[in-house]
Design an enzyme around this catalytic site. Structure first.
Site, PDB file in Angstrom:
ATOM      1  N   ARG A   7       0.826  -1.211   0.000  1.00  0.00           N
ATOM      2  CA  ARG A   7       0.000   0.000   0.000  1.00  0.00           C
ATOM      3  C   ARG A   7       0.860   1.261   0.000  1.00  0.00           C
ATOM      4  NH1 ARG A   7      -2.180   1.399   4.463  1.00  0.00           N
ATOM      5  NH2 ARG A   7      -2.934  -0.670   5.040  1.00  0.00           N
ATOM      6  N   TYR A  35     -13.168  17.818 -16.375  1.00  0.00           N
ATOM      7  CA  TYR A  35     -13.637  16.455 -16.623  1.00  0.00           C
ATOM      8  C   TYR A  35     -14.787  16.122 -15.659  1.00  0.00           C
ATOM      9  CZ  TYR A  35     -13.061  11.565 -17.933  1.00  0.00           C
ATOM     10  OH  TYR A  35     -13.252  10.312 -18.430  1.00  0.00           O
ATOM     11  N   ASP A  74      -4.583  19.242 -14.993  1.00  0.00           N
ATOM     12  CA  ASP A  74      -4.882  17.887 -15.464  1.00  0.00           C
ATOM     13  C   ASP A  74      -4.395  17.824 -16.910  1.00  0.00           C
ATOM     14  OD1 ASP A  74      -6.037  15.574 -16.540  1.00  0.00           O
ATOM     15  OD2 ASP A  74      -7.782  15.691 -15.215  1.00  0.00           O
ATOM     16  N   LYS A  79      -5.278   6.588 -20.068  1.00  0.00           N
ATOM     17  CA  LYS A  79      -5.503   7.081 -21.429  1.00  0.00           C
ATOM     18  C   LYS A  79      -4.236   6.917 -22.289  1.00  0.00           C
ATOM     19  CE  LYS A  79      -9.417   8.088 -19.470  1.00  0.00           C
ATOM     20  NZ  LYS A  79      -9.714   9.380 -18.895  1.00  0.00           N
TER      21      LYS A  79
END
Ligand SMILES: *Cc1c(COP(=O)(O)O)cnc(C)c1O
Length: 380
Positions: free
Chosen positions: A45, A97, A169, A194
């Protein structure tokens, strides 16, 4: 570091398995590590060799000191926003977004993080920064789906003396096309789902920065909020990024040609592509972006039904959400991403029934062009 970017993405990085001679890094599917190991790993983690390999290559591509990887773009956004506190104001670009908007309005608003939405292509937005002194400025450029281009340099010139952190972003452009940190941004965020991965087979996110304090905050968020990716997804994304320069080159050449083809059609109201001279922020786009990217947005002079039928008629453009993969996709916001949005808000955002967004892939240009031509006959 004098090597070119293609060399670096291909050859980057430790494998953490030097004695094996492996050319590609292994996958480290382990939750825990023996105490006192040389790599300083303790529990996945808070760190894993596959995270560290991907952190390194992403920082190299972005040309920055630190990258921190997350399970998705939304996880990366959560990591950043969770560093804010009750009463903090985030001055946001109004065309962020959709998932970013939802996170601010439906999750973080409950914890007292406030937002104000402005159009950062307008000079009045710059005055808002000075007037409101927000805790953070949140930008995206080019925006989704209208590909508005925001002058990052001009905004950072105002925020820097005020010591207001700016997040960009950078998912639509990638660091190959645009370098927000070089223009003065504090944080460059990417959904690696992406273009970076590029094969539509994994989700991931990353935050890049040169600020050691923000780097520590990101490392903290990764483990404290459980936003870590899986070693396997990091391995896939590390593989994917090796061909990012090659893929983007072909995708951007295809996109520029398709934008020109569409602009010449009688049933097209307008085409948005950042490096076309008819783009509303063309000057900023050519200064800020090394190329026009691989997304093209078009408004057809057609009804919602006609536009939907056109999307379905295409053979090589799958009608699907997401973007940035090697395969071409088409999105019809009115019936897909923005189907639940009121007509009033759609009108404000500039999303009409004839609007479509192409994520242009790596296919042969002639096939994409012929496909578009046959589908456009539906509008004749
Ligand atoms: C896809 C996307 C996100 C969210 O990323 P996920 O990996 O889907 O969580 C955030 N910002 C932009 C611009 C995106 O395109």
């Amino acid at each position: 570091m004098n090597e070119g970017i293609s060399t670096r993405v291909i050859h980057h990085g430790a494998s953490f398995a030097a004695e094996t001679g492996t050319v590609m890094p292994p996958i480290f599917p382990t939750s825990t590590f023996a105490h006192g190991n040389a790599g300083g790993f303790d529990y996945t983690r808070s760190g894993n060799p596959n995270f560290r390999i991907l952190d390194g290559v992403l920082a190299s591509v972005e040309g920055c000191a630190h990258a921190t990887v997350f399970a998705s773009g939304v996880s990366a956004i959560t990591a950043v926003v969770s560093q804010l506190k009750q009463g903090d104001l985030v001055l946001c670009e109004e065309n962020l977004y959709g998932c970013t908007v939802r996170l601010f309005e439906q999750v973080f608003a409950k914890f007292g993080v406030k937002t104000a939405w402005v159009d950062f292509t307008k000079p009045a937005a710059l005055e808002q920064i000075q007037a409101q002194k927000p805790a953070m400025v949140w930008l995206e450029s080019p925006t989704n789906p209208l590909l508005k281009v925001i002058d990052l340099d001009a905004i950072c010139a105002i925020t820097q003396p005020l010591e207001i952190p700016v997040l960009v972003d950078n998912t639509f452009a990638t660091a190959l096309v645009q370098r927000p940190l070089d223009l003065g941004a504090t944080l460059s965020l990417t959904s690696t789902t992406k273009y970076i991965n590029g094969h539509s087979d994994a989700l991931g996110g990353a935050v890049c920065t040169n600020d050691p304090e923000w780097h520590q905050k990101m490392v903290f968020s990764q483990k404290a909020l459980g936003l870590q990716p899986s070693p396997f997804d990091c391995w896939l994304i590390t593989r994917g990024i090796k061909t990012l320069p090659l893929r983007l080159k072909q995708q951007m050449a295809n996109a520029a040609a398709l934008a020109d083809q569409l602009a010449g059609h009688a049933k097209v109201n307008w085409v948005r592509y950042p490096h076309r001279s008819d783009h509303p922020q063309h000057q900023v786009a050519t200064r800020q972006m090394r190329a026009g990217g691989a997304i093209v947005t078009v408004s057809f002079n057609a009804s919602q039904e006609q536009t939907y039928a056109l999307c379905k008629q295409l053979r090589w453009f799958t009608m699907a959400e997401s973007l940035g993969g090697i395969e071409s996709l088409i999105c019809h916001p009115a019936t897909m991403t923005h189907a639940a949005v009121s007509d009033e808000v759609k009108a404000k955002l500039g999303i009409d029934d004839g609007l479509v967004r192409f994520s242009v892939g790596c296919e042969d240009l002639a096939d994409l062009q012929a496909d578009l031509n046959q589908a456009l006959e539906l509008l004749a």
